[in-house]
Design an enzyme around this catalytic site. Structure first.
Site, PDB file in Angstrom:
ATOM      1  N   LYS A 201       0.779  -1.246   0.000  1.00  0.00           N
ATOM      2  CA  LYS A 201       0.000   0.000   0.000  1.00  0.00           C
ATOM      3  C   LYS A 201       0.809   1.295   0.000  1.00  0.00           C
ATOM      4  O   LYS A 201       1.708   1.466   0.812  1.00  0.00           O
ATOM      5  CB  LYS A 201      -0.890   0.019   1.241  1.00  0.00           C
ATOM      6  CG  LYS A 201      -2.040  -0.937   1.202  1.00  0.00           C
ATOM      7  CD  LYS A 201      -2.851  -0.703   2.438  1.00  0.00           C
ATOM      8  CE  LYS A 201      -4.021  -1.639   2.548  1.00  0.00           C
ATOM      9  NZ  LYS A 201      -4.547  -1.580   3.902  1.00  0.00           N
ATOM     10  N   GLY A 376       7.320  -2.448  12.091  1.00  0.00           N
ATOM     11  CA  GLY A 376       6.740  -1.153  12.446  1.00  0.00           C
ATOM     12  C   GLY A 376       7.687  -0.299  13.275  1.00  0.00           C
ATOM     13  O   GLY A 376       7.828   0.909  13.027  1.00  0.00           O
TER      14      GLY A 376
HETATM   15  P1  ADP Z   1       6.583  -4.901   4.678  1.00  0.00           P
HETATM   16  O1  ADP Z   1       5.994  -5.916   5.653  1.00  0.00           O
HETATM   17  O2  ADP Z   1       7.964  -5.270   4.255  1.00  0.00           O
HETATM   18  O3  ADP Z   1       6.462  -3.499   5.166  1.00  0.00           O
HETATM   19  P2  ADP Z   1       4.122  -4.782   3.163  1.00  0.00           P
HETATM   20  O4  ADP Z   1       3.397  -5.459   4.275  1.00  0.00           O
HETATM   21  O5  ADP Z   1       3.847  -3.366   2.910  1.00  0.00           O
HETATM   22  O6  ADP Z   1       5.699  -5.011   3.333  1.00  0.00           O
HETATM   23  O7  ADP Z   1       3.798  -5.520   1.783  1.00  0.00           O
HETATM   24  C1  ADP Z   1       3.925  -6.890   1.607  1.00  0.00           C
HETATM   25  C2  ADP Z   1       2.845  -7.451   0.717  1.00  0.00           C
HETATM   26  O8  ADP Z   1       2.789  -6.759  -0.524  1.00  0.00           O
HETATM   27  C3  ADP Z   1       3.091  -8.899   0.392  1.00  0.00           C
HETATM   28  O9  ADP Z   1       2.069  -9.676   0.953  1.00  0.00           O
HETATM   29  C4  ADP Z   1       3.081  -8.951  -1.129  1.00  0.00           C
HETATM   30  O10 ADP Z   1       2.398 -10.079  -1.651  1.00  0.00           O
HETATM   31  C5  ADP Z   1       2.316  -7.681  -1.479  1.00  0.00           C
HETATM   32  N1  ADP Z   1       2.620  -7.251  -2.861  1.00  0.00           N
HETATM   33  C6  ADP Z   1       3.811  -6.902  -3.381  1.00  0.00           C
HETATM   34  N2  ADP Z   1       3.696  -6.628  -4.685  1.00  0.00           N
HETATM   35  C7  ADP Z   1       2.419  -6.827  -5.036  1.00  0.00           C
HETATM   36  C8  ADP Z   1       1.667  -6.710  -6.251  1.00  0.00           C
HETATM   37  N3  ADP Z   1       2.252  -6.352  -7.375  1.00  0.00           N
HETATM   38  N4  ADP Z   1       0.333  -6.968  -6.196  1.00  0.00           N
HETATM   39  C9  ADP Z   1      -0.277  -7.343  -5.056  1.00  0.00           C
HETATM   40  N5  ADP Z   1       0.387  -7.472  -3.876  1.00  0.00           N
HETATM   41  C10 ADP Z   1       1.706  -7.219  -3.859  1.00  0.00           C
END
Ligand code: ADP
Ligand code: MG
Length: 405
Positions: A201, A376
């Site tokens: 997001k 976080g």
């Molecule tokens: P972090 O935990 O490292 O901060 P996030 O929680 O923001 O990362 O994002 C991780 C999620 O984003 C994963 O579950 C991954 O599947 C999803 N994601 C990454 N690229 C895409 C995409 N192109 N479309 C849908 N989901 C995605």
């Protein structure tokens, strides 16, 4: 004048002292077994140090988010106790987090025995920062040590309320290591400093990007959030995930970066599917995505472009995977970024639960300078947000007395 700062764990006398050690042992479980023990391993140096220094250690941690009575069995720390046993400690697992048993048990604890409280979140007062619950722990605590970096952004009873009741308090070696690397990114990142960001997001990541807009020299964007940015640039993104209400925010951010001569990297090709659940992908020629297609990973040209940029960087902070890395075919972009982070001479730090997991899965983790154990907490810290867990550890210390002739 007295200043507030931290006590150093190395300067405290632990022999015979009862230590309440807050750790982050919130590990993934499957069929009653720990399937990834990274957090347990990361906690061992402080635990070993305290035991070897002759402390009587009471370990406390949360595990998952227990809600129902059934969760009490599913989210027991029993499997964690088993891992700690294997690491050489004889673990006495209490049946509840607010058990009064440690009061007596600490009087007769053997050299390699440690007490482990049951999942802190079984006590409703934990997440409510209950002073009453903290007072129960304080009754048998001489020294409070927090080494649960991943929980420091939460003002919970075992993080905040208890610290305020125990005058002798400090952090452990894991938090020390986290602070050292994260402070370097926060305060004096070596230039050029790039942020590599992805994940699901824009709304989650925009505060991080905004807060580093001045300090960073460039941003490399991948993951689902890239499509909101590409749309903001006027490109068609097919049926890829877009946060419509953030298109204008993304547009403003891009404008701000470009007009202040900062580099902006957006994907120049993608791996796309027609149906989200299908692994049957094609690779686009360019940045445009045709109607009916969903992009689930960055493509090979983007990998090359981003790898080159990371190679020339002075420091890189990565948060958010480049694609749906949970599925092997769409993990390629994230694996390549982990490789680039491992091979560059830049100072490299990864923060974020999924980004850390993607890097660890890739096999390149040990060559990255630092992978934060707190998703976080690491993001909040580098943005300059005060972490309740660290604030609560500060003590008033007199200024050192100047020596006189
Ligand atoms: P972090 O935990 O490292 O901060 P996030 O929680 O923001 O990362 O994002 C991780 C999620 O984003 C994963 O579950 C991954 O599947 C999803 N994601 C990454 N690229 C895409 C995409 N192109 N479309 C849908 N989901 C995605
Ligand atoms: Mg995540």
């Amino acid at each position: 004048m007295a200043v507030t700062s931290f006590l150093d764990i190395r300067n405290l006398e632990f022999k015979g002292k009862r230590v309440f050690l807050r750790l982050d042992l919130n590990v993934p479980l499957k069929d009653g077994k720990v399937i990834d023990d990274n957090r347990i391993q990361a906690a061992l140096p402080t635990l070993r140090f305290l035991v070897e220094a002759g402390a009587k250690v009471i370990v406390a941690s949360h595990l998952g988010r227990p809600k129902t009575e059934e969760d009490r069995e599913k989210l027991s720390l029993e499997p964690v106790a088993h891992c700690l046993n294997q690491a050489g400690f004889e673990v006495l697992l209490m049946d509840s987090p607010d058990s009064e048993a440690p009061y007596e048990l600490t009087k007769s604890l053997d050299d390699h025995q440690i007490i482990l409280l049951e999942n802190l979140r079984f006590a409703p007062g934990e997440t409510k920062n209950s002073g009453e619950l903290a007072a129960k722990w304080a009754k048998y605590t001489d020294i409070y040590v927090n080494d649960a970096f991943g929980a420091c952004h939460r003002a919970h009873a075992s993080i905040d309320a208890i610290a305020k009741l125990i005058p002798t308090r400090c952090y452990g070696f894991l938090i020390e290591k986290e602070l050292k690397s994260l402070q370097e990114i926060k305060d004096h990142p070596k230039k050029p400093f790039y942020i590599l960001t992805g994940g699901s997001k824009v709304s989650d990541k925009i505060p991080l990007l905004e807060s580093f807009a001045e300090k960073m020299d460039g941003v490399l964007i991948g993951g689902a959030m890239a499509y909101t940015f590409l749309k903001a640039d006027g490109l068609s993104v097919g049926s890829s995930k877009v946060e419509e209400e953030f298109v204008s925010v993304a547009k403003k951010f891009l404008h701000r970066m470009r007009t202040s001569d900062k580099k902006v990297f957006l994907p120049v090709d993608h791996k796309v599917v027609k149906d989200f659940s299908s692994d049957d992908f094609t690779t686009t020629d360019g940045a445009t995505i045709q109607e009916g297609f969903i992009a689930l990973d960055i493509g090979p040209k983007t990998i090359k472009l981003y790898t080159e940029a990371i190679k020339d960087a002075g420091s890189v902070f990565w948060n958010g995977p480049m694609g749906v890395y949970e599925r092997k075919v769409f993990a390629e972009g994230s694996v390549a970024m982990a490789k680039a982070m491992a091979e560059t001479s830049a100072f490299t730090v990864i923060g974020g639960g999924d980004s850390a997991a993607a890097a660890i899965d890739s096999g390149y983790a040990d060559k990255v300078d630092h992978i934060s154990t707190g998703g976080g907490a690491s993001l909040e810290f580098i943005q300059g947000i005060k972490l309740p867990g660290l604030e609560a550890l500060k003590v008033r210390q007199p200024d050192p007395v100047e020596e006189r002739d």
